[in-house]
Structure formats: structure tokens, C-alpha cells
Design an enzyme around this catalytic site. Structure first.
Site, mmCIF file in Angstrom:
data_model
loop_
_atom_site.group_PDB
_atom_site.id
_atom_site.type_symbol
_atom_site.label_atom_id
_atom_site.label_comp_id
_atom_site.label_asym_id
_atom_site.label_seq_id
_atom_site.Cartn_x
_atom_site.Cartn_y
_atom_site.Cartn_z
ATOM 1 N N THR A 97 -49.457 -3.141 51.900
ATOM 2 C CA THR A 97 -50.215 -4.166 52.619
ATOM 3 C C THR A 97 -49.664 -4.234 54.041
ATOM 4 O OG1 THR A 97 -50.626 -5.456 50.617
ATOM 5 C CG2 THR A 97 -50.864 -6.598 52.728
ATOM 6 N N LYS A 172 -57.774 -6.882 51.542
ATOM 7 C CA LYS A 172 -56.520 -7.412 50.989
ATOM 8 C C LYS A 172 -56.161 -8.734 51.661
ATOM 9 C CE LYS A 172 -52.715 -7.749 48.637
ATOM 10 N NZ LYS A 172 -51.651 -6.754 48.582
ATOM 11 N N LYS A 240 -45.139 -12.450 54.915
ATOM 12 C CA LYS A 240 -45.462 -11.263 55.709
ATOM 13 C C LYS A 240 -46.968 -11.021 55.706
ATOM 14 C CE LYS A 240 -45.638 -7.264 54.021
ATOM 15 N NZ LYS A 240 -46.684 -6.315 53.498
#
Length: 290
Positions: A97, A172, A240
């Protein structure tokens, strides 16, 4: 069956690479900590390479699952990066990701080496990786995706191409945005039930069968009520991801007020020492607040 390299053997990559072997592919692995790669090879029978380039040479597909944008740049384009070593016509599939920006940057670099690049972040957590039941959201050239999809199928419950390069990462981000609000909502519901003197398990038994039901509710409510968070997807990694979401929202003009608020709640969890706790630890934060 294909010749495959897998770069990155963390909690996700380790079992994903194992599923590739089980599916009959010939697998070579690279990991920054060499001992983990050796342990994987001993368990699964694949080969170990000392660098991303050595792992990638001569392979049909190179899969990666590393930490962040800079980690991806390192394994792709660092001093011993994979892309320059890959054979023309091969496909790089990135399961990390990361930002859509670095995805497009690496896709352009791959193209210069006559290599296709598919961004393919995953959802389903460690359990999904171990059980081969991940949701894989992809972006990139349609032909490259069609070639990669049967290989990805070794660890996927569902795999879909959403568009050109970066579309998988954007999807995502939507996934993480949905999870952030959902986990906070579940945490508040359980916190409210406790304060009202209700049995949290009995409450979930009833409401999980209605419109409030979700994967998070079914799979996390018991550990939340038991104050167990040493498992699952870490808060540090969620922050993150949410940083990527919020930065991208600034670029696209999207409004994410709930996501921004939950990101700050996760910051509170980090201050509590919970950076490695599961994302469901938002409930612990509420309990501590009283």
C-alpha cells in the site's frame, strides 16, 4: 506454472509467497533480513536471493510486498533494484500500500525497461494472507493484469482491475477510509453499551444480524471486549495509509472529515504506546478516556 520472485516477507508477504509454492509456481524470495528468507525457504522449499535484482533476474513475474513508498523505490530502482534486472516482457506486481504517485513513477520506470507494472494492494489482513483469502485491487495495463491474475489467484479471494496505473492504490485508499470510520463506529457502539450497563457480547449477537453487521464486528468484537490488541493490522501502518488518503484527498479535492478525525484518534493510540496494536484499539482509547 510461472517462475516468480517475491520481494518482502513480512506478516503478509511470508504466507503469500508460500501460497505461490503451493500453487505449483517456482518461487525465489528476497527479504531485507536474510534470516527470514532462509527460514521461509526451509519451510516452503523455494530459493533465496541476496538482492532484489538477483531475485528478479530471469523471472516471469516479480511480486513485492514491502513497507512504504521509499521501500518500494529501493526494491525497484535502488542500487540492486529489480526492474533493471527483469527480462523484457515480464511483469512486476506490487502488493504494497503506497501512494499512487510512486506507483506511477515506478510504472514509468518499468516501461523504460520493457517491463509491465501492476499496482495490486491487498485487503484482508494477516489472516487473509495466511488463508489465501485476500481482496486484491489492481491498476495497470489490461494485458499485463490478465497475465498476472492467474498467479495472484494463489492467495486471492477476489482480484479485479479497476483501471490504469494507480487505480489499485486509489481503491485501497477507499478501503482504508471505509475501515477507519467503521472501526471508530464499532468502538463507540461497544463503549456506549458498556456505559449503559449492557452485555457487549449479547448486544453484538443481536445487532450483528442487522444493518450494523460487518467483518470488523464479527472478527474483532470479542478481542476488543477482552482488551486484546496484540494482533492484526498495526496502528502505525494504518496511520501511514491514512496519511496517503488525506494527502491524496487534498490533491483531488475530496472531503474526508471523519477520516481526518479518526487519524488523530490513532495518533492518541500511538501516544498510549499502541503503535503495534491492532486498529481495533480505538476502543481501548475510549475506555481510557472513561
Amino acid at each position: 506454472m510461472a517462475k516468480v520472485a517475491f520481494l518482502g516477507l513480512g506478516v503478509m508477504g511470508y504466507p503469500m509467497a508460500g501460497h505461490l509454492v503451493k500453487a505449483g509456481h517456482t518461487v525465489t524470495v528476497y527479504n531485507r533480513t536474510a534470516g527470514k528468507a532462509e527460514a521461509w525457504a526451509e519451510a516452503h522449499g523455494g530459493s533465496v536471493a541476496p538482492t532484489p535484482a538477483a531475485a528478479a533476474a530471469g523471472q516471469d513475474f516479480v511480486m513485492s510486498c514491502v513497507g512504504n513508498d521509499e521501500d518500494l523505490r529501493e526494491v525497484c530502482a535502488g542500487e540492486a533494484g529489480a526492474l533493471a534486472a527483469m527480462q523484457p516482457g515480464s511483469v512486476f506486481v506490487d502488493h504494497t500500500t503506497v501512494s499512487a504517485k510512486v506507483t506511477r513513477e515506478m510504472a514509468a520506470l518499468a516501461d523504460s525497461h520493457q517491463v509491465s507494472f501492476v499496482d495490486a494492494p491487498v485487503s484482508g489482513g494477516q489472516a487473509g494472507a495466511e488463508n489465501g483469502q485476500l481482496s486484491v485491487m489492481c491498476g495497470g495495463d489490461a494485458g499485463a493484469y490478465q497475465r498476472a491474475e492467474p498467479v495472484i489467484a494463489a492467495y486471492a479471494k477476489i482480484c479485479r482491475r479497476l483501471g490504469e496505473s494507480g487505480a489499485g492504490q486509489m481503491t485501497k485508499m477507499a478501503n482504508q477510509i471505509a475501515i477507519a470510520g467503521l472501526v471508530q463506529g464499532l468502538s463507540e457502539a461497544l463503549h456506549f453499551a458498556e456505559k449503559a450497563g449492557l452485555d457487549g457480547r449479547a448486544v453484538v449477537e443481536v445487532i450483528s444480524q442487522g444493518a450494523a453487521g460487518s467483518w470488523q464486528m464479527s472478527n474483532r468484537y470479542e478481542t476488543m471486549l477482552d482488551d486484546k490488541f496484540e494482533h492484526g493490522f498495526a496502528v502505525d501502518w494504518m496511520r501511514k495509509d491514512l496519511n496517503i488518503c488525506l494527502s491524496t484527498a487534498d490533491e483531488t479535492g475530496a472531503s474526508l472529515p471523519v477520516t481526518a478525525l479518526v487519524d488523530q484518534f490513532y495518533k492518541d493510540v500511538q501516544k498510549m504506546g499502541g503503535g503495534r496494536w491492532d486498529t481495533s484499539s480505538l476502543f481501548k482509547r475510549l475506555r481510557r478516556m472513561g
